[in-house]
Design a protein around this motif. Structure first.
Motif, PDB file in Angstrom:
ATOM      1  N   GLU A 143      86.704  67.762  64.539  1.00 23.28           N
ATOM      2  CA  GLU A 143      87.031  67.860  62.916  1.00 23.28           C
ATOM      3  C   GLU A 143      86.072  68.885  61.191  1.00 23.28           C
ATOM      4  O   GLU A 143      84.683  68.103  61.592  1.00 23.28           O
ATOM      5  CB  GLU A 143      87.511  66.404  62.411  1.00 23.28           C
ATOM      6  CG  GLU A 143      89.113  66.053  63.414  1.00 23.28           C
ATOM      7  CD  GLU A 143      90.368  67.725  63.127  1.00 23.28           C
ATOM      8  OE1 GLU A 143      90.547  67.383  62.215  1.00 23.28           O
ATOM      9  OE2 GLU A 143      91.004  67.311  64.143  1.00 23.28           O
ATOM     10  N   PRO A 144      86.263  69.243  61.063  1.00 24.93           N
ATOM     11  CA  PRO A 144      85.318  69.457  59.476  1.00 24.93           C
ATOM     12  C   PRO A 144      85.221  67.946  58.490  1.00 24.93           C
ATOM     13  O   PRO A 144      86.132  66.949  58.433  1.00 24.93           O
ATOM     14  CB  PRO A 144      86.683  70.180  58.765  1.00 24.93           C
ATOM     15  CG  PRO A 144      87.512  70.741  59.249  1.00 24.93           C
ATOM     16  CD  PRO A 144      87.714  69.650  60.629  1.00 24.93           C
ATOM     17  N   VAL A 145      84.012  68.964  58.318  1.00 24.51           N
ATOM     18  CA  VAL A 145      83.120  67.009  57.729  1.00 24.51           C
ATOM     19  C   VAL A 145      83.849  67.700  55.718  1.00 24.51           C
ATOM     20  O   VAL A 145      82.898  68.365  55.590  1.00 24.51           O
ATOM     21  CB  VAL A 145      81.960  67.152  57.567  1.00 24.51           C
ATOM     22  CG1 VAL A 145      80.939  66.062  56.337  1.00 24.51           C
ATOM     23  CG2 VAL A 145      81.706  66.942  58.828  1.00 24.51           C
ATOM     24  N   ASP A 146      84.056  67.047  55.867  1.00 25.84           N
ATOM     25  CA  ASP A 146      85.474  67.903  54.151  1.00 25.84           C
ATOM     26  C   ASP A 146      84.661  66.539  52.578  1.00 25.84           C
ATOM     27  O   ASP A 146      85.575  65.426  53.340  1.00 25.84           O
ATOM     28  CB  ASP A 146      86.988  67.961  54.033  1.00 25.84           C
ATOM     29  CG  ASP A 146      86.944  68.768  52.431  1.00 25.84           C
ATOM     30  OD1 ASP A 146      86.139  69.609  52.242  1.00 25.84           O
ATOM     31  OD2 ASP A 146      88.153  68.243  52.472  1.00 25.84           O
ATOM     32  N   VAL A 147      84.038  66.660  51.955  1.00 24.64           N
ATOM     33  CA  VAL A 147      83.280  65.765  51.200  1.00 24.64           C
ATOM     34  C   VAL A 147      83.025  67.398  49.691  1.00 24.64           C
ATOM     35  O   VAL A 147      83.407  68.777  49.954  1.00 24.64           O
ATOM     36  CB  VAL A 147      81.961  65.687  51.818  1.00 24.64           C
ATOM     37  CG1 VAL A 147      82.846  64.298  52.490  1.00 24.64           C
ATOM     38  CG2 VAL A 147      81.403  66.556  51.494  1.00 24.64           C
ATOM     39  N   ASP A 148      83.599  66.502  48.765  1.00 27.04           N
ATOM     40  CA  ASP A 148      83.149  67.168  47.402  1.00 27.04           C
ATOM     41  C   ASP A 148      82.223  67.467  47.001  1.00 27.04           C
ATOM     42  O   ASP A 148      81.406  66.898  47.072  1.00 27.04           O
ATOM     43  CB  ASP A 148      84.368  66.213  45.977  1.00 27.04           C
ATOM     44  CG  ASP A 148      85.862  66.447  46.409  1.00 27.04           C
ATOM     45  OD1 ASP A 148      86.063  67.647  47.043  1.00 27.04           O
ATOM     46  OD2 ASP A 148      85.949  65.380  46.074  1.00 27.04           O
ATOM     47  N   GLY A 149      81.892  68.521  46.740  1.00 19.61           N
ATOM     48  CA  GLY A 149      80.486  68.590  45.628  1.00 19.61           C
ATOM     49  C   GLY A 149      79.422  69.373  47.164  1.00 19.61           C
ATOM     50  O   GLY A 149      80.070  69.999  48.083  1.00 19.61           O
ATOM     51  N   TRP A 150      78.346  68.996  47.009  1.00 22.83           N
ATOM     52  CA  TRP A 150      77.266  69.370  48.660  1.00 22.83           C
ATOM     53  C   TRP A 150      77.193  68.308  49.345  1.00 22.83           C
ATOM     54  O   TRP A 150      77.215  67.258  49.329  1.00 22.83           O
ATOM     55  CB  TRP A 150      75.959  69.669  47.200  1.00 22.83           C
ATOM     56  CG  TRP A 150      75.829  70.182  45.876  1.00 22.83           C
ATOM     57  CD1 TRP A 150      77.037  71.002  45.376  1.00 22.83           C
ATOM     58  CD2 TRP A 150      75.042  70.897  45.317  1.00 22.83           C
ATOM     59  NE1 TRP A 150      76.417  72.346  44.419  1.00 22.83           N
ATOM     60  CE2 TRP A 150      74.730  72.336  44.428  1.00 22.83           C
ATOM     61  CE3 TRP A 150      73.262  70.724  45.256  1.00 22.83           C
ATOM     62  CZ2 TRP A 150      74.251  72.368  44.053  1.00 22.83           C
ATOM     63  CZ3 TRP A 150      72.350  71.221  44.953  1.00 22.83           C
ATOM     64  CH2 TRP A 150      73.109  72.679  43.825  1.00 22.83           C
ATOM     65  N   LEU A 151      77.000  68.894  50.421  1.00 23.70           N
ATOM     66  CA  LEU A 151      76.809  68.065  51.666  1.00 23.70           C
ATOM     67  C   LEU A 151      75.300  68.026  52.281  1.00 23.70           C
ATOM     68  O   LEU A 151      74.780  69.894  52.384  1.00 23.70           O
ATOM     69  CB  LEU A 151      77.758  68.852  53.176  1.00 23.70           C
ATOM     70  CG  LEU A 151      77.611  68.411  53.940  1.00 23.70           C
ATOM     71  CD1 LEU A 151      78.407  66.763  53.760  1.00 23.70           C
ATOM     72  CD2 LEU A 151      78.761  68.999  55.146  1.00 23.70           C
ATOM     73  N   ILE A 152      74.553  67.486  52.003  1.00 21.89           N
ATOM     74  CA  ILE A 152      73.345  67.179  52.871  1.00 21.89           C
ATOM     75  C   ILE A 152      72.814  66.295  54.090  1.00 21.89           C
ATOM     76  O   ILE A 152      73.658  65.642  54.710  1.00 21.89           O
ATOM     77  CB  ILE A 152      72.076  66.834  51.637  1.00 21.89           C
ATOM     78  CG1 ILE A 152      72.517  66.993  50.439  1.00 21.89           C
ATOM     79  CG2 ILE A 152      70.486  66.664  52.262  1.00 21.89           C
ATOM     80  CD1 ILE A 152      72.234  65.842  49.755  1.00 21.89           C
ATOM     81  N   VAL A 153      72.313  67.566  54.996  1.00 23.66           N
ATOM     82  CA  VAL A 153      72.917  66.896  56.523  1.00 23.66           C
ATOM     83  C   VAL A 153      71.681  67.025  57.047  1.00 23.66           C
ATOM     84  O   VAL A 153      70.855  67.993  57.022  1.00 23.66           O
ATOM     85  CB  VAL A 153      72.872  68.460  57.266  1.00 23.66           C
ATOM     86  CG1 VAL A 153      73.926  67.454  59.072  1.00 23.66           C
ATOM     87  CG2 VAL A 153      74.968  68.119  56.562  1.00 23.66           C
ATOM     88  N   HIS A 154      70.965  66.175  57.233  1.00 20.81           N
ATOM     89  CA  HIS A 154      69.296  66.138  58.201  1.00 20.81           C
ATOM     90  C   HIS A 154      69.362  64.298  59.117  1.00 20.81           C
ATOM     91  O   HIS A 154      70.336  63.335  58.494  1.00 20.81           O
ATOM     92  CB  HIS A 154      68.230  65.322  57.058  1.00 20.81           C
ATOM     93  CG  HIS A 154      67.337  65.590  58.187  1.00 20.81           C
ATOM     94  ND1 HIS A 154      66.661  66.959  58.153  1.00 20.81           N
ATOM     95  CD2 HIS A 154      66.223  64.848  58.158  1.00 20.81           C
ATOM     96  CE1 HIS A 154      65.718  66.576  59.085  1.00 20.81           C
ATOM     97  NE2 HIS A 154      65.111  65.714  58.487  1.00 20.81           N
ATOM     98  N   SER A 155      68.769  64.495  60.490  1.00 20.15           N
ATOM     99  CA  SER A 155      68.169  63.202  60.924  1.00 20.15           C
ATOM    100  C   SER A 155      67.626  62.500  60.656  1.00 20.15           C
ATOM    101  O   SER A 155      67.665  61.319  62.044  1.00 20.15           O
ATOM    102  CB  SER A 155      69.265  63.736  62.719  1.00 20.15           C
ATOM    103  OG  SER A 155      68.284  64.460  62.554  1.00 20.15           O
ATOM    104  N   GLY A 156      66.979  62.577  60.136  1.00 17.86           N
ATOM    105  CA  GLY A 156      65.565  61.583  60.162  1.00 17.86           C
ATOM    106  C   GLY A 156      64.346  62.324  60.679  1.00 17.86           C
ATOM    107  O   GLY A 156      64.817  64.254  60.215  1.00 17.86           O
ATOM    108  N   PRO A 157      63.009  62.038  60.033  1.00 15.52           N
ATOM    109  CA  PRO A 157      62.652  60.477  59.729  1.00 15.52           C
ATOM    110  C   PRO A 157      63.625  60.373  57.760  1.00 15.52           C
ATOM    111  O   PRO A 157      63.921  60.897  57.808  1.00 15.52           O
ATOM    112  CB  PRO A 157      61.682  60.203  59.757  1.00 15.52           C
ATOM    113  CG  PRO A 157      61.142  61.785  59.814  1.00 15.52           C
ATOM    114  CD  PRO A 157      61.786  62.493  60.681  1.00 15.52           C
ATOM    115  N   ASP A 158      62.843  59.431  57.740  1.00 21.24           N
ATOM    116  CA  ASP A 158      63.610  58.676  56.372  1.00 21.24           C
ATOM    117  C   ASP A 158      63.045  59.565  55.387  1.00 21.24           C
ATOM    118  O   ASP A 158      63.809  60.361  54.071  1.00 21.24           O
ATOM    119  CB  ASP A 158      63.564  57.613  56.652  1.00 21.24           C
ATOM    120  CG  ASP A 158      64.627  56.408  57.303  1.00 21.24           C
ATOM    121  OD1 ASP A 158      65.638  57.031  57.264  1.00 21.24           O
ATOM    122  OD2 ASP A 158      65.033  55.357  57.154  1.00 21.24           O
TER     123      ASP A 158
END
Length: 258
Positions: A143-158
């Motif tokens: 399923e698509p990840v649908d959010v308004d605006g900008w999507l920031i994606v990362h699995s870490g580290p913090d």
């Protein structure tokens, strides 16, 4: 039985393996040997059997699939005799990895090249493989990840995740825009700015129609998966011991600028 050898503790190996198995339409039992900290997440493993450490001979595989590092992460890989072997090749910092190869490195029945490699790396794989073939990966449906605006994606580290967030905020400031921002990550880092929403979603691709921009590092999966949306994709490469995120990002940017 197929055994996948996925050395490393991150998310990339497991994501790539799922795509490879889907692309090759592999059926039947599959066991993944990995030390990934995401191995206990059923969203990530997709029903695969996962073991942390194992004697490969004791697993008695019919086929062994070796991800990314042709002799294992530290040159430790020993292939049991009589086992069909497949290697999944992605870009490495070959000058850094080459010294880790053992005197008698594993040989492969076939190597699938998943992205452009350095010439020396590719030449080595031709020496140790019966055949070397390109493979374009197709991800399992999601399923698509649908959010308004900008999507920031990362699995870490913090620390890296927060640096990506800061990079996105700096871009927005330079462009004099104030988009909504959502971080997609397995963990919410301490210090996440309150105006950045948080979402734990896997997989984080494809983006939905409301996503205006995508901000990631330059790992193999992020660059490959978001390539159809390259006009919206911005990358901040991070230093890695063996993965060359800087070269991968430069190649992706050169494609986008054409």
């Amino acid at each position: 039985m197929i055994v996948c050898y996925a050395a490393g503790d991150g998310l990339g190996h497991l994501t790539r393996l799922r795509s490879v198995l889907h692309t090759l339409r592999v059926g039947g039992p599959v066991t993944v040997v990995t030390g990934s900290r995401f191995a206990a997440d059923p969203r990530v493993t997709g029903g695969l059997r996962v073991v942390e450490t194992a004697d490969l001979a004791a697993l008695r595989p019919d086929e062994l699939i070796v991800d990314a590092f042709p002799a294992g992460l530290k040159g430790e890989l020993t292939v049991p005799p009589g086992v069909r072997t497949t290697h999944l090749a992605r870009l490495l910092r070959w000058d850094a990895y080459r010294p880790l190869l053992p005197a008698e490195p594993p040989r492969f029945d076939r190597t699938f090249v998943l992205e452009d490699l350095d010439e020396a790396h590719l030449a080595y794989l031709r020496e140790v493989s019966d055949e070397v073939l390109p493979l374009t990966l197709v991800d399992p449906p999601s399923e698509p990840v649908d959010v308004d605006g900008w999507l920031i994606v990362h699995s870490g580290p913090d620390a890296e995740t927060l640096e990506l967030v800061a990079y996105a905020r700096d871009m927005a400031s330079a462009e004099r825009v104030r988009p909504a921002m959502t971080l997609v990550s397995p963990r919410k880092p301490d210090g996440l700015p309150p105006d950045v929403a948080y979402l734990d979603a896997y997989p984080a691709c494809p983006p939905g129609p409301s996503v205006e921009r995508i901000v990631t590092a330059a790992g193999f999966n992020a660059v490959r998966q978001y390539a159809p949306w390259r006009e919206r994709h911005r990358m901040l490469p991070f230093p890695r011991t063996l993965d060359d995120q800087y070269r991968r990002a430069a190649r992706a940017r050169s494609v986008r600028s054409r």
